[in-house]
Enzyme design. Sequence first.
Site, short mmCIF file in Angstrom:
data_model
loop_
_atom_site.label_atom_id
_atom_site.label_comp_id
_atom_site.label_asym_id
_atom_site.label_seq_id
_atom_site.Cartn_x
_atom_site.Cartn_y
_atom_site.Cartn_z
N LYS A 71 14.70 26.70 38.22
CA LYS A 71 15.91 26.84 38.40
C LYS A 71 16.79 26.98 37.45
CE LYS A 71 14.95 25.47 42.90
NZ LYS A 71 13.23 25.11 43.07
C1 LIG Z 1 13.12 25.64 44.57
C2 LIG Z 1 11.39 25.77 43.70
C3 LIG Z 1 9.95 26.52 44.32
C4 LIG Z 1 10.43 27.48 45.15
O1 LIG Z 1 11.63 29.15 45.40
P1 LIG Z 1 12.36 29.51 46.41
O2 LIG Z 1 13.22 30.06 45.60
O3 LIG Z 1 13.35 28.78 47.15
O4 LIG Z 1 10.76 30.09 46.35
C5 LIG Z 1 8.63 26.45 43.70
N1 LIG Z 1 8.34 25.77 42.84
C6 LIG Z 1 9.30 24.77 42.12
C7 LIG Z 1 8.87 24.03 41.29
C8 LIG Z 1 10.51 25.04 42.62
O5 LIG Z 1 11.60 23.70 42.23
#
Ligand SMILES: *Cc1c(COP(=O)(O)O)cnc(C)c1O
Length: 463
Positions: A113
């Site tokens: 993120k």
């Molecule tokens: C947010 C997240 C996901 C999922 O990603 P999306 O874009 O919501 O599908 C997977 N793994 C981790 C570690 C995350 O923080």
Amino acid sequence: MRYISTRGAAPALGFEDVVLTGLARDGGLYIPKQWSPVSPGDIRAFAGANYADTAYRVMRPYIEEACIGDAALRTLIGETYGVFDDAAVAPLRQLDGETWLLELFHGPTLAFKDFALQFLGRMFEHILAKHDRRITIVGATSGDTGSAAIEACQGRENLDIFMLHPAGRVSDVQRRQMTTVLAANVHNIAISGTFDDCQDLVKGMFNDQPFRDAMSLSAVNSINWARVMAQIVYYFTAAAQLGAPGQRISFVVPTGNFGNVYAGYAAHKMGLTDAKLIVATNQNDILTRFFEAGDMSLAPVRPSFSPSMDIQISSNFERLLFDLFERDGAAVADAIGKFRETGTLPDGEKLRAAAGSVFSGFRTVEAETLAAIRETYQTSGVLVDPHTAVGLGAVRQISANGSRRIVLATAHPAKFPEAVEQATGIRPTLPAHLADLFDREERCETLANDLAAVQTYVRDKVQ
Ligand SMILES: *Cc1c(COP(=O)(O)O)cnc(C)c1O
């Protein structure tokens, strides 16, 4: 570039407004009116380019000049990816003859993120300064989004950020990554309640129109187009390094809200035509059921080793749905309405067929997640986090077909040490910049699950 709503009834907007607005006024999500193409020659050139240059090439067409000029955008992107602790920003690590990990955890909060939020925090600051505006960001988090958003917004001009988390229900690492950020514009609130209570409080603040206007509320949640856009870049850099165009690549994407894998779809539309997308879910498998059999029906959320994927309604799926309905916004609005009402998406089989062969879905249940962590460690000496392990669990179910598999490693193993330790007996250690996390001072306000109390707190702190 103009952006249109997936529900077809909100005005088309430019990038700047789309970033500040988040959700469209008709309840839809904004997507670009057309995909900006990347040629095979461009892709070939990405193989030797540095990450920031590729990011500039991929993102520039989606951001109008009037928002930010070329030199300023280059600087902003350079600063964004300059804070990552690996020179390659998103390095590939080979696991075996046909499988690679794409390490997306070299940002400040150790999850993918950071790629989008480090960019978005800087973009917010740029736009707000230009218009001499001030905003208040509010959000609810069960972990990763909150820490990435706080890290991206701390100390920025013209904005305050209030992040609600359920008291005692996030991991120690996740809580400390939020509460040890002591910048004056960062406000952590622990709510005596659940994650759903936190989300309801945020919705309550947005639905209180006078409060919303007085505080200039804004959000950084995963439906923001700028977040999707920033995530497109690493699909190109990774595919180019492994021989695209002309090399078949399967991206295996641990999926929750469908934001990350939708960015892969965007890359596919823009020019990575040989790429396949494998949606990897944990036991909360609504997306897998859809891609297997057209069955998108709600089931209760069951907590798992990969909490950031414990989701039933994947908000970004609506962006794909818009294409599956041949860009008919009214049809999307109708289908989503029925889904919310009945818990089942109508005409699922037809829609699955429309998705064609680009997507497939695989589930990895809890024991398989631990087994994937253990086996990866035994065969290659690499520790992976439980979200990444869900992707590796999917790989074990796919037969070799001559394509190269890239598993998106979405978090650093030390972010979820309990599961890793349970699987391997080894407790992964935090990278150097977070080594003293457990010695740092924390700051956090605990509030009751009460909208008026939270609003009073926000109002006091903003003034
Ligand atoms: C947010 C997240 C996901 C999922 O990603 P999306 O874009 O919501 O599908 C997977 N793994 C981790 C570690 C995350 O923080």
